[in-house]
Motif scaffolding. Structure first.
Motif, PDB file in Angstrom:
ATOM      1  N   HIS A 147      -4.656   6.078   4.611  1.00  0.00           N
ATOM      2  CA  HIS A 147      -4.839   5.947   6.055  1.00  0.00           C
ATOM      3  C   HIS A 147      -4.286   7.174   6.778  1.00  0.00           C
ATOM      4  CE1 HIS A 147      -5.582   3.614   9.699  1.00  0.00           C
ATOM      5  NE2 HIS A 147      -4.449   4.116  10.177  1.00  0.00           N
ATOM      6  N   PHE A 205      -1.398  -0.197  12.222  1.00  0.00           N
ATOM      7  CA  PHE A 205      -1.966  -0.250  10.871  1.00  0.00           C
ATOM      8  C   PHE A 205      -1.235  -1.271  10.000  1.00  0.00           C
ATOM      9  CE2 PHE A 205      -1.359   1.269   6.509  1.00  0.00           C
ATOM     10  CZ  PHE A 205      -2.652   1.168   6.030  1.00  0.00           C
ATOM     11  N   ALA A 243      -8.839 -11.922  -1.797  1.00  0.00           N
ATOM     12  CA  ALA A 243      -9.727 -10.883  -1.288  1.00  0.00           C
ATOM     13  C   ALA A 243     -10.782 -10.445  -2.303  1.00  0.00           C
ATOM     14  CB  ALA A 243      -8.902  -9.677  -0.857  1.00  0.00           C
ATOM     15  N   SER A 247      -6.716  -2.561   0.163  1.00  0.00           N
ATOM     16  CA  SER A 247      -5.447  -2.138   0.748  1.00  0.00           C
ATOM     17  C   SER A 247      -4.753  -1.042  -0.036  1.00  0.00           C
ATOM     18  CB  SER A 247      -4.532  -3.326   0.944  1.00  0.00           C
ATOM     19  OG  SER A 247      -4.432  -4.040  -0.244  1.00  0.00           O
ATOM     20  N   CYS A 248      -4.803  -1.037  -1.333  1.00  0.00           N
ATOM     21  CA  CYS A 248      -4.220   0.093  -2.052  1.00  0.00           C
ATOM     22  C   CYS A 248      -4.701   0.060  -3.478  1.00  0.00           C
ATOM     23  CB  CYS A 248      -2.693   0.071  -2.049  1.00  0.00           C
ATOM     24  SG  CYS A 248      -1.991   1.551  -2.810  1.00  0.00           S
ATOM     25  N   LEU A 249      -5.175   1.181  -3.964  1.00  0.00           N
ATOM     26  CA  LEU A 249      -5.659   1.244  -5.335  1.00  0.00           C
ATOM     27  C   LEU A 249      -4.634   1.911  -6.234  1.00  0.00           C
ATOM     28  CD1 LEU A 249      -9.217   2.240  -4.279  1.00  0.00           C
ATOM     29  CD2 LEU A 249      -8.657   0.145  -5.483  1.00  0.00           C
ATOM     30  N   GLY A 250      -3.498   2.294  -5.659  1.00  0.00           N
ATOM     31  CA  GLY A 250      -2.436   2.901  -6.457  1.00  0.00           C
ATOM     32  C   GLY A 250      -2.745   4.317  -6.891  1.00  0.00           C
ATOM     33  N   PHE A 305       3.009   2.886  -6.367  1.00  0.00           N
ATOM     34  CA  PHE A 305       2.283   2.747  -7.634  1.00  0.00           C
ATOM     35  C   PHE A 305       3.178   2.999  -8.841  1.00  0.00           C
ATOM     36  CE2 PHE A 305       1.620   7.391  -8.032  1.00  0.00           C
ATOM     37  CZ  PHE A 305       1.796   7.780  -6.715  1.00  0.00           C
ATOM     38  N   GLY A 313      -6.091 -10.227  -5.602  1.00  0.00           N
ATOM     39  CA  GLY A 313      -6.078  -9.561  -4.316  1.00  0.00           C
ATOM     40  C   GLY A 313      -5.477 -10.383  -3.208  1.00  0.00           C
ATOM     41  N   ASP A 359      -7.818   1.886   2.100  1.00  0.00           N
ATOM     42  CA  ASP A 359      -7.158   2.092   3.381  1.00  0.00           C
ATOM     43  C   ASP A 359      -5.681   1.713   3.242  1.00  0.00           C
ATOM     44  OD1 ASP A 359      -6.984   2.873   6.016  1.00  0.00           O
ATOM     45  OD2 ASP A 359      -7.433   0.883   6.798  1.00  0.00           O
ATOM     46  N   GLY A 360      -5.096   2.118   2.125  1.00  0.00           N
ATOM     47  CA  GLY A 360      -3.647   1.970   1.967  1.00  0.00           C
ATOM     48  C   GLY A 360      -2.966   2.977   2.872  1.00  0.00           C
ATOM     49  N   THR A 361      -1.649   2.897   2.952  1.00  0.00           N
ATOM     50  CA  THR A 361      -0.931   3.752   3.894  1.00  0.00           C
ATOM     51  C   THR A 361      -1.207   5.234   3.672  1.00  0.00           C
ATOM     52  OG1 THR A 361       0.795   2.147   3.514  1.00  0.00           O
ATOM     53  CG2 THR A 361       1.274   3.930   5.046  1.00  0.00           C
ATOM     54  N   ALA A 362      -1.093   5.656   2.400  1.00  0.00           N
ATOM     55  CA  ALA A 362      -1.248   7.077   2.110  1.00  0.00           C
ATOM     56  C   ALA A 362      -2.652   7.534   2.477  1.00  0.00           C
ATOM     57  CB  ALA A 362      -0.960   7.336   0.649  1.00  0.00           C
ATOM     58  N   PRO A 402       0.847  -1.183   0.000  1.00  0.00           N
ATOM     59  CA  PRO A 402       0.000   0.000   0.000  1.00  0.00           C
ATOM     60  C   PRO A 402       0.889   1.240   0.000  1.00  0.00           C
ATOM     61  CG  PRO A 402      -0.084  -1.116   2.125  1.00  0.00           C
ATOM     62  CD  PRO A 402       0.737  -1.972   1.222  1.00  0.00           C
ATOM     63  N   ARG A 459       2.483   0.339 -11.642  1.00  0.00           N
ATOM     64  CA  ARG A 459       1.258   0.703 -12.328  1.00  0.00           C
ATOM     65  C   ARG A 459       1.532   1.780 -13.376  1.00  0.00           C
ATOM     66  NH1 ARG A 459      -4.053   2.668  -9.452  1.00  0.00           N
ATOM     67  NH2 ARG A 459      -5.175   2.149 -11.304  1.00  0.00           N
TER      68      ARG A 459
END
Lengths: 618, 164
Positions: B91, A466, B70, B126-129, A224, A301, B86-89, A221, A227
């Motif tokens: 969050h 977290f 997931a 967790s993260c969508l980039g 990117f 995922g 709810d990825g780090t950034a 997380p 991507r």
């Protein structure tokens, strides 16, 4: 030497002539970030207005080019007109008319849409003068944002597939491997294993069926970069895969992409189809003996699939669980055959190395870490986005020069690097040159390159919780230390954050961390305790105040937060009492109000609404 | 499994999906993705059917894969699928207040994922980039950048009035 039936230089000239014919190129960022900010509507507006435009300078026509990510996501939608050296930020569809009228027809740039330097408050016209870009060196991301990601011709115009053509012409796989070894390229996915060696090990098993797997399961997380490469310059990745496959003698490759990246999947599919039609991929590539079929596999995922053995299990249609190594994938990998697994960014560096040479690549970076590295800069920093800098750049340059410092003038606290497997770096690390070895020494790791900047009002203990919550969720459950260890570490952290911690918990936490680190089967478990260990090392005080004083110094942890009304400032306007969703605020009109702590849910609705700023956190 | 529920599942559809992927067990994940795209979730009967039809698989293996990743849901998702990043950034920039605002606007109880009327389902990812735009909420593939608890309520209100 092999004679090819495609003259790449000739193709390049043709493609460049095509690009030339586009006239004035208006680049509109169509990365995921800018798309969310409405770049498609910006393009639509340009196309509506652009049809009957008399063009600036000598250009006869105007072409709107949808590109991949420019990296400066914070300022999206980005519109860049390279021929006039102009970068516009935060462009909305309604701004397009002014750009067309004033700039494209009239030759006068639209000042209000230029970037404002947060430090000097000056407008900056050229993108190369914006601090965010000025300090970067782009290799893997070189074309991202500068070419139409869906056009093979535009990729060819910027020397796409030239390296592959050279490699096929020379027909010497061992020489390719030697170049990669000499360049000093190390895996960009996290571990930092020397790429050339990995190729060599896999190539030792040449002869039978073998595979190349490209790991695009960017699960960290906060990262990117992969991507952006897949979305912004897919042909560079395909070329890198092709060169790798040629070097190790594979004729089939898989790209494993997260399902969360639909745009990347779509663009890669198109790129493969286009390249096959022109014989840059597929059977007898460019007239040589070399064949390569590239498949896309969508992930579903699971963070653990970033681990190479788990990833291969997932490609085979099974649960993504890692297995012990050896045997290493180089000997026994996908479907039991020798397999080379490299990450997206690693492979995207390959064509450039082959074109410009190993020495050129090795001239950048530090003693042990060569070349450039991309970082995803996010969190409490002014300029968030994707950056690429030479290895060895300091954290200070990244956060304060490129990132433009901390948001809202807050104080810098720490940077979490490498996601849930990494650690945190504090003020004392701001000036160390960042490379694989220095970061490992500091208790962190480059990882995939996620950099989350945290300011004074971020609670470090909460951040550790977290990450632990994340790794605990993502633990596949195969080995006990990871499955049970992360669960119990999370329990302790939750207890501390809830204000119920005891001092003995800290020792237990550390003991568990070491056990999980030493005892786990794969990279996920081995690195899961890192955030806890590094925050314990640098921010033990914060843990202690949560435990002993029952206070969260950053004012984040809800259980320890108390919202109070300052009786000296309260005028009894009743606004807070009316705002409170749970009726926790009591008081008569023109009398000092009071918050009933038993009822208060700490939502802070009253705090933000008080006209006299009488409500605060304790 | 009751005879009645078996009749509900469109086995023709399942067979055509499996045929597309050559009834190959290496394509199981892709098959399940296609089934989920069709039915909005993985019905139990579909899992059993696939597990008995593809050589080398059993319903238990298919169930194992379906519950491992997931992305797969064994319960129907809403007409509007809300993914709260709810990825780090996200969050660090306050995704939790946004999630809470969504849950309270949709009147979801603890542990409840889908609204009673089946209109909305909510999950954290967790993260969508899209970290540059944090915090991010994605509803049916549309990305909503820089969300706040107030902004997300307006988004939901708009969708609710559209949905009616």
């Amino acid at each position: 030497m092999t004679t090819l039936n495609i003259d790449i230089k000739e193709e390049q000239r043709k493609a460049q002539a095509e690009v030339e014919k586009q006239g004035l190129r208006v680049l509109v960022c169509c990365g995921t970030g800018c798309m969310a900010n409405g770049s498609l509507n910006v393009i639509k507006k340009f196309e509506e207005l652009g049809a009957n435009v008399s063009i600036l300078g000598d250009y006869e026509k105007l072409t709107i080019v949808p590109t991949g990510c420019h990296g400066f996501c914070e300022q999206g939608v980005l519109v860049i007109i390279p021929q006039t050296h102009t970068a516009y930020v935060k462009v909305k569809p309604e701004d397009v008319e002014e750009i067309v009228e004033s700039h494209i027809k009239g030759g006068k740039p639209v000042e209000r849409l230029l970037y404002t330097d947060p430090k000097t408050n000056q407008k900056v016209q050229k993108s190369e003068d914006i601090n965010f870009y000025a300090k970067q060196t782009r290799t893997a991301l070189a074309n991202c944002g500068h070419i139409n990601a869906e056009s093979l011709d535009e990729a060819i115009a910027v020397r796409g597939y030239e390296a592959l053509a050279n490699v096929l012409k020379e027909n010497n796989p061992d020489a390719v491997i030697d170049t990669i070894v000499k360049s000093g390229l190390r895996g960009r996915g996290g571990g930092g294993f020397p790429t050339g060696l990995k190729w060599k090990f896999t190539a030792a098993n040449r002869g039978g069926k073998s595979y190349v797997v490209c790991n695009g399961d960017e699960g960290d997380p906060g990262a990117f970069m992969d991507r952006s490469v897949m979305e912004g310059d897919p042909h560079k990745l395909l070329e890198g895969i092709a060169i790798a496959a040629f070097a190790i003698g594979a004729d089939e490759a898989y790209i494993y992409v997260r399902a969360e990246y639909p745009l990347a999947i779509q663009r890669l599919r198109k790129a493969i189809k286009d390249a096959e039609e022109r014989h840059f991929l597929g059977k007898n590539i460019m007239g040589s003996e070399f064949n390569l079929e590239i498949h896309i596999k969508e992930g579903a995922g699971a963070f653990v699939c970033g681990e190479e053995t788990a990833l291969m299990a997932s490609i085979e249609g099974e649960r993504g669980m890692p297995r012990p190594k050896p045997p290493f994938p180089a000997n026994k990998g996908l479907f039991g055959r020798p397999t080379l697994i490299n990450n997206v960014e690693t492979l995207a560096n390959v064509p450039v190395i082959m074109l410009k040479g190993a020495d050129w690549f090795a001239s950048m970076g530090t003693e042990t870490s060569k070349g450039t590295k991309t970082f995803a800069l996010t969190g409490e920093v002014n300029n968030t986005g994707l950056i690429e800098v030479p290895m060895g750049t300091t954290l200070r340059e990244i956060v304060f020069d490129i990132g433009g410092g901390i948001r809202g003038g807050k104080k810098f606290k720490a940077v979490q690097i490498g996601g849930p497997s990494g650690g945190c770096l504090t003020e004392e690390h701001l000036d160390i040159p960042m490379d694989y070895d220095n970061l490992t020494k500091a208790g962190a790791m480059v990882g995939s390159g996620g950099l989350v900047v945290m300011a004074e009002d971020t609670c470090i203990v909460e951040v550790a919780r977290f990450f632990m919550n994340f790794t605990q969720n993502e633990s596949c459950g195969k080995c006990v230390p990871c499955r049970e260890g992360t669960k119990n570490m999370l329990k302790i952290l939750e207890k501390i954050v809830a204000g119920k911690g005891e001092m003995s918990d800290l020792d237990l936490l550390e003991e568990l961390a070491v056990a999980v680190k030493d005892g786990s089967l794969c990279g996920l478990g081995k690195t899961a305790p890192n955030p806890v260990l590094s925050t314990l090392k640098y921010f033990k005080d914060e843990y202690i105040s949560h435990i002993k004083d029952k206070k969260c110094p950053a004012g984040v942890c809800t259980a320890m937060k108390k919202i109070v009304i300052n009786p000296e400032l309260c005028r009894g306007c009743t606004k807070c009492a009316r705002t409170c969703p749970v009726g926790a605020i009591e008081g008569e009109l023109k009398q000092v109000h009071k918050i009933n702590q038993d009822k208060c849910i700490k939502c802070e609705a009253c705090l933000n609404g008080c006209p006299f700023k009488a409500i605060g956190k304790e | 499994m009751s005879v009645e529920s078996h009749q509900k599942i469109d086995t023709m559809k399942l067979d055509s999906i499996m045929a597309q992927y050559n009834y190959d067990k290496a394509n199981l994940i892709a098959i399940l993705q296609a089934v989920q795209a069709e039915f909005k979730y993985l019905p139990e009967d579909a899992i059993i059917y696939i597990g008995t039809k593809i050589e080398g698989l059993s319903p238990a293996t298919v169930y194992g894969v379906a519950t491992f990743y997931a992305q797969f849901s064994l319960e129907p998702k809403g007409k509007y699928e809300i993914k709260c990043c709810d990825g780090t950034a996200c969050h660090v920039r306050g995704s939790m207040p946004v999630l809470n605002a969504i849950k309270s606007r949709l009147k979801l109880k603890d542990g409840q994922m889908t609204t009673d009327d089946g209109m909305f389902s909510v999950e954290t990812v967790s993260c969508l980039g899209a970290c540059g735009l944090a915090p991010v909420v994605v509803i049916n593939e549309k990305v909503y950048p820089q969300m706040t608890s107030d902004a997300v309520k307006i988004v939901l209100d708009t969708l609710m009035s559209e949905g009616k």
